[in-house]
Every structure is written in structure tokens, then in C-alpha cells.
Scaffold this motif. Sequence first.
Motif, short mmCIF file in Angstrom:
data_model
loop_
_atom_site.label_atom_id
_atom_site.label_comp_id
_atom_site.label_asym_id
_atom_site.label_seq_id
_atom_site.Cartn_x
_atom_site.Cartn_y
_atom_site.Cartn_z
N GLU A 1 38.21 53.34 39.61
CA GLU A 1 38.61 52.08 40.21
C GLU A 1 37.42 51.14 40.05
OE1 GLU A 1 40.95 52.08 43.76
OE2 GLU A 1 39.99 50.22 44.46
N LEU A 2 37.68 50.06 39.33
CA LEU A 2 36.63 49.13 38.96
C LEU A 2 36.72 47.93 39.90
CD1 LEU A 2 34.50 48.49 36.75
CD2 LEU A 2 36.38 47.58 35.35
N ASP A 3 35.60 47.56 40.50
CA ASP A 3 35.57 46.42 41.43
C ASP A 3 35.20 45.16 40.63
OD1 ASP A 3 35.15 44.55 43.35
OD2 ASP A 3 33.44 45.58 44.29
N LEU A 4 36.22 44.41 40.24
CA LEU A 4 35.99 43.29 39.31
C LEU A 4 34.99 42.28 39.85
CD1 LEU A 4 39.58 42.57 37.93
CD2 LEU A 4 37.76 43.95 36.91
N GLU A 5 35.00 42.09 41.17
CA GLU A 5 34.14 41.05 41.74
C GLU A 5 32.65 41.42 41.69
OE1 GLU A 5 36.37 40.88 45.21
OE2 GLU A 5 37.78 39.43 44.34
N SER A 6 32.37 42.71 41.47
CA SER A 6 30.95 43.11 41.46
C SER A 6 30.34 43.15 40.07
CB SER A 6 30.81 44.48 42.13
OG SER A 6 31.44 45.45 41.32
N ILE A 7 31.16 42.91 39.05
CA ILE A 7 30.62 43.02 37.68
C ILE A 7 29.60 41.92 37.43
CG2 ILE A 7 31.25 42.75 35.23
CD1 ILE A 7 33.83 44.28 35.95
N PRO A 8 28.39 42.29 37.02
CA PRO A 8 27.33 41.28 36.82
C PRO A 8 27.59 40.46 35.56
CG PRO A 8 26.53 43.50 36.28
CD PRO A 8 27.91 43.67 36.79
N LEU A 9 27.93 39.19 35.77
CA LEU A 9 28.25 38.30 34.65
C LEU A 9 26.97 37.68 34.10
CD1 LEU A 9 31.18 36.39 36.43
CD2 LEU A 9 31.31 38.45 35.00
N SER A 10 26.83 37.70 32.81
CA SER A 10 25.66 37.06 32.21
C SER A 10 25.85 35.55 32.24
CB SER A 10 25.49 37.52 30.77
OG SER A 10 26.52 36.98 29.98
N LEU A 11 24.74 34.83 32.20
CA LEU A 11 24.82 33.37 32.09
C LEU A 11 25.57 32.99 30.82
CD1 LEU A 11 21.26 32.26 33.26
CD2 LEU A 11 23.45 32.07 34.49
N ASP A 12 25.37 33.80 29.78
CA ASP A 12 26.06 33.51 28.51
C ASP A 12 27.58 33.61 28.64
OD1 ASP A 12 23.69 33.09 27.13
OD2 ASP A 12 23.47 35.21 26.61
N SER A 13 28.04 34.55 29.46
CA SER A 13 29.50 34.68 29.64
C SER A 13 30.05 33.44 30.33
CB SER A 13 29.84 35.95 30.42
OG SER A 13 29.45 35.83 31.77
N ARG B 1 17.76 45.50 36.26
CA ARG B 1 18.70 45.27 37.35
C ARG B 1 19.81 46.31 37.29
NH1 ARG B 1 21.97 40.18 39.64
NH2 ARG B 1 23.83 41.34 40.23
N LEU B 2 20.12 46.90 38.43
CA LEU B 2 21.23 47.85 38.53
C LEU B 2 22.31 47.28 39.42
CD1 LEU B 2 19.56 51.35 39.13
CD2 LEU B 2 20.34 50.34 36.98
N THR B 3 23.56 47.54 39.07
CA THR B 3 24.69 47.10 39.90
C THR B 3 25.74 48.21 39.96
OG1 THR B 3 24.35 44.87 39.01
CG2 THR B 3 26.37 45.26 40.27
N ARG B 4 26.21 48.48 41.17
CA ARG B 4 27.34 49.40 41.34
C ARG B 4 28.62 48.60 41.14
NH1 ARG B 4 31.19 49.68 44.39
NH2 ARG B 4 32.35 51.58 44.87
N ILE B 5 29.49 49.05 40.25
CA ILE B 5 30.70 48.26 39.95
C ILE B 5 31.99 49.03 40.17
CG2 ILE B 5 29.48 46.80 38.27
CD1 ILE B 5 30.95 48.42 36.05
N GLY B 6 31.91 50.21 40.78
CA GLY B 6 33.15 50.94 41.02
C GLY B 6 32.90 52.41 41.22
#
Lengths: 315, 315
Positions: free
Chosen positions: B214-226, B277-282
Amino acid sequence: MEKAFVKWLGEYFGNNRFEKIGIGDDCAVLNSCGSDLVVTTDTVCEGVHFRSSELTPEQIGRKALAVNLSDLASMGALPRTALVALTLPLSSSTDFAKRLYFGMDALAKKYDIGICGGDTTVWDGQLVLSITAIGLAPVSGAWTIAGAKPGDQIVVTGHFGGSILERHWAFEPRLNFSNQWRQTNGPITACTDASDSLGIDLAKMARASNVGFELDLESIPLSLDSVTLAKTSGKSALQHALTDGEDFELIMAVETEGLSELFEKTKSLEGTGQETRLTRIGEFTTETDLIAASSGSRIPFDPQGFEHSLEGHSG
Amino acid sequence: MEKAFVKWLGEYFGNNRFEKIGIGDDCAVLNSCGSDLVVTTDTVCEGVHFRSSELTPEQIGRKALAVNLSDLASMGALPRTALVALTLPLSSSTDFAKRLYFGMDALAKKYDIGICGGDTTVWDGQLVLSITAIGLAPVSGAWTIAGAKPGDQIVVTGHFGGSILERHWAFEPRLNFSNQWRQTNGPITACTDASDSLGIDLAKMARASNVGFELDLESIPLSLDSVTLAKTSGKSALQHALTDGEDFELIMAVETEGLSELFEKTKSLEGTGQETRLTRIGEFTTETDLIAASSGSRIPFDPQGFEHSLEGHSG
């Protein structure tokens, strides 16, 4: 450009502490506990090393692996696994790609080698196939191109010249021979494989070892193909044998006192289907001149310009 | 064709006894005394991975090595040496070839890696650059893509999406992070790098591990480029983050009880210029369904068709 560029590479990169032997020999040798690792990479590509119109995909795949195994054989290494970087034309079918691998696999199975990884890319260009092969050095260390000593005999496997007719893709990497010497190098002090040509690669060995040689032209084992080509090429069979590329036979420096051991051990494989013909074709010398001897006369040997220097010599 | 072909390759070749892990993961792992060897090969070629008109030779060379180092990072391996198979257009100057190597070398030096060998071919085609990188596995064994367990957290390095603007050649292989775990894998149970896309490579990890997520879309780290791309591309930044290729960030499965250890150890590099940088995304799940969760709603996640399945979702 390639020759000067590779020289630059060797000087620029040197060796790091994981490497015993870096750029400049047939393979690199990596420090490892137990047997050293011997690694090499070679590319075959459309129009340079083969034409897809003339070879089957199996033959192309086989050749790409075989040139790498020949490099391992020239270091005395036992091949263990290979990685395949395949760059395929957009128009290639999956069947074509599989057949490339079938060709590799038939040869890999013969020598008990795995294909452990790779990368497949499809592009708007022609076929490029790079293989990296990994093997284990002999117990007493990998054979190098730089170990020839004055007085060592020049010994080669097989026959030379005319590989363009068939052997450039059908040749056998000389692993059966080299792997007889896993536990001891015996009398072999240097080794390389003839990829550029017998003349060029022998001269490379002499330069790398800081010795010269006297080559006995009459003893050079001429392939039937060199004789066949000579009928129409305007060159002699000997010229083909000395200057044609892609023979993939081993060129060795052998201590004189071990010569009979070398021939006897090789003879022991006769009748097993793994025999390799050996021929002594000359001797390394203290003086760094490269000499070709024939019928009692001695002339300077220029591996690049050999065709010209022997023009009045090769009837 | 590539995906089905690579699947066939893995089934066809299996592993030989020198190989612990063969075709199918980011790298192969070879049995060795001491640390296992981790080997990988990757190709970059004109028109597929770069355009010579848009990148300098240094940038192309750097990228070719960096994609291989990213594969080693994803196995937790310490890179030691690399072999370079370079297939150059006839029109290339020696200066161009040297500059390719300068680009590789700057990155190699940063991580104390040698360039131990290679093969240079000139041909009537465009630039193809295949590199094979060799490293040492962590003491407790190389990280694989197949080790994720239900309940493990999904953790990623860096930011995602829009790498086409610059990061696809300028990215940093995550070796500083992965090499913190040389002596113990700690809580990391599986790892891969995002080369196809976050969505595709995460789904690959789930399939290989026989779990869902289960992927938590709101936590995905978006790059400035995206975010930049989203202004003109007709896609959202999130779509870019999930579907763009060549982010080369690590995607990991991490045991829940070790999550704080992971974040703390990573924090210890802050201020050294080596922080990641680390991020938990799901979270990985027992059920093998792939789920995307956002604002309390849960929808099936199709990594290939994500752009469509979220059409009504990404405002």
C-alpha cells in the motif's frame, strides 16, 4: 587512434589497490583471497567483427564469447562466468536475440561457464555485443604478456593465417591447453593470444618484456586457409600467417629447459578430442631487435610492414 | 521485447555453481572467499540514454559509470573496479574519447574505484558505452530485490520525477548511504534502484518478494524538476514522480522495528556532504494486491498504466 588511445588509458589509470594487473594486458587481474580473479571485456560489432548477412546469430554470439575466453586462456585463467551487454537493432526479433544467446551458451556449456547477468538495449543502430568474462587465475598467478626472458623459446598453438575464411568465428579458445597448467605455470613465462596478428602480437610481447626475438619463418605453422587465400590474394601463405588478424592462437615464451615438459604434457591430451598442436617458432633474445630468419638469412622484422619487407623474400 | 526477453534469459541460464545470484536482480553475486563479489553491466547509447548534442563527453562517461554504481549501491556493494567497452563513431577524436574517460574517472575517484580494463572499437555507427562494475558484497550478503516481507516499510532515498531535465546524467549513485551498512544489513530486507520508474521498480520488488503493497501517494518525495515539468507536460508532479525513468534512487524494504535505526544512522552523515534524504512512502502487505492510497481512498495501482488510472485523481 585505438593503439595510442589504449596506451594513454594504461598510463592515465594505472592500477588501484584492488588490481594486480590493470590496463595493458589481455585481461585485468584482481586481488582476491584464494585464486586471483581475471577479468576481461571485448566487443564485437556489425561491420567490424562480423556481418549479420554472413554469420548466423548463433555464430555471432559464439564469437563474442570466444574472443573473451581466448583472452582468459592467454592469462592461464579458468573461466567461471560472463556478463553480456547486448545492444540490438530495433528491427531484431526476440528469436534473433535468443539465437545469439544459444550461440554463446553452447560454448559456455562446453567450458562449464555461467552467464550471470547482462543488459539488453534496443536502439536505432546496428548490433553491438560486449561481453565481460571472469575467471580464476592459476595458483601461481596469471600469465602476463611481459614475462618473456632472453633465451626463452617462442611457442604457439595451432595454425596461422586466413582466419577470415571461417576460423575468425569458429576458432576454439585454447582453454584445454591453458587449463592443463592450473596448478603450476610450468615453463611458461609469458603468454598472449594472436588477435591483431601473429607478427603484431609477438612484437607486443617482446616490447612488453623488453627483449627481442629471432623468428624462424620456415617453422611457422601455416593454416590450410592461408594456403587457399594465397592462391588468389597476391600474398604468400606465410604473409597471411604473419599479418592476418583473429587467429586467436596462443603465443608463448617458454623456458628452454621446460620445452620437452610442455610438449609431453600437451601430448597427454591426444586422442581425447582436446589436443592442441604446439610449434616452436623461434627464440627471445637479449638484444631488442626483432629478426626474421629464413634459409640462413636474417632480416629485420617489422610486424606492421611485414608484407613489404618480405616482398623480395616470399616466392 | 526487452522485458520478456530478460525473463527468458533468467529462466534459460539459471545459476552455475560460481554464482549465488544470477540473471534477474540489479547485479549478479559470485561466490568468493571473504566478501562475495557483486558484478553488473550496463550500457548507455546514443539516442536512447543520451544525445551527444545535449551532453558533454564528460557527462556521458560519468552517466555510463554512475548507472553501474547505482546498481552496486542497490545491492549494498562497495565498488572496487570497472571495465569499459567503448564503441566509438569513426568521426570521434581521441580528445572526445579521453573526455568520456575523464567523466568516468572523476566519479571513479570520488568512490576510490579503479578502471582496470576495457576494449575500444571504432565503427561506422554511433556511440555505445558498456561498463561492467565489480564490487564487494556486505559482510552479511548482498541486498536483493526479493527479500521484502509483509509489514516491512517502503523507504526511498532522494526525490522522484523529472530526471530528464538534468538528474538523468547528474544523479549521485547512493553509495554513501548503502556503504554505511557494510558490516550489517541492519533492518534493510530488500533493495533496488529506480531505473525504469518508482512505480515499475517498486512493483518489481513486490512481485519478486511475493508480497503486495500500500503506497501512500501523499508521502512520495517530489523533485523540484517534477513540479517544473508538470507546469507544461499535462501531467501532475506525482505522475512524473511515479512514472518517469532514470531517478536512480534506492527503493527499500525496511523492517518496521528498525526504521528509527535506519533514519538515525542516515542522519549521522548530515553536514558531511554525504547525507541522503530518506522517506517512508508505504508498506508491504501479505495480500499481493498493489494499492495506492490518497486522502483516505484506496485504488488499485497499475505501475504501467498509472497515468491513466489516476486521471480522475490527480487534480
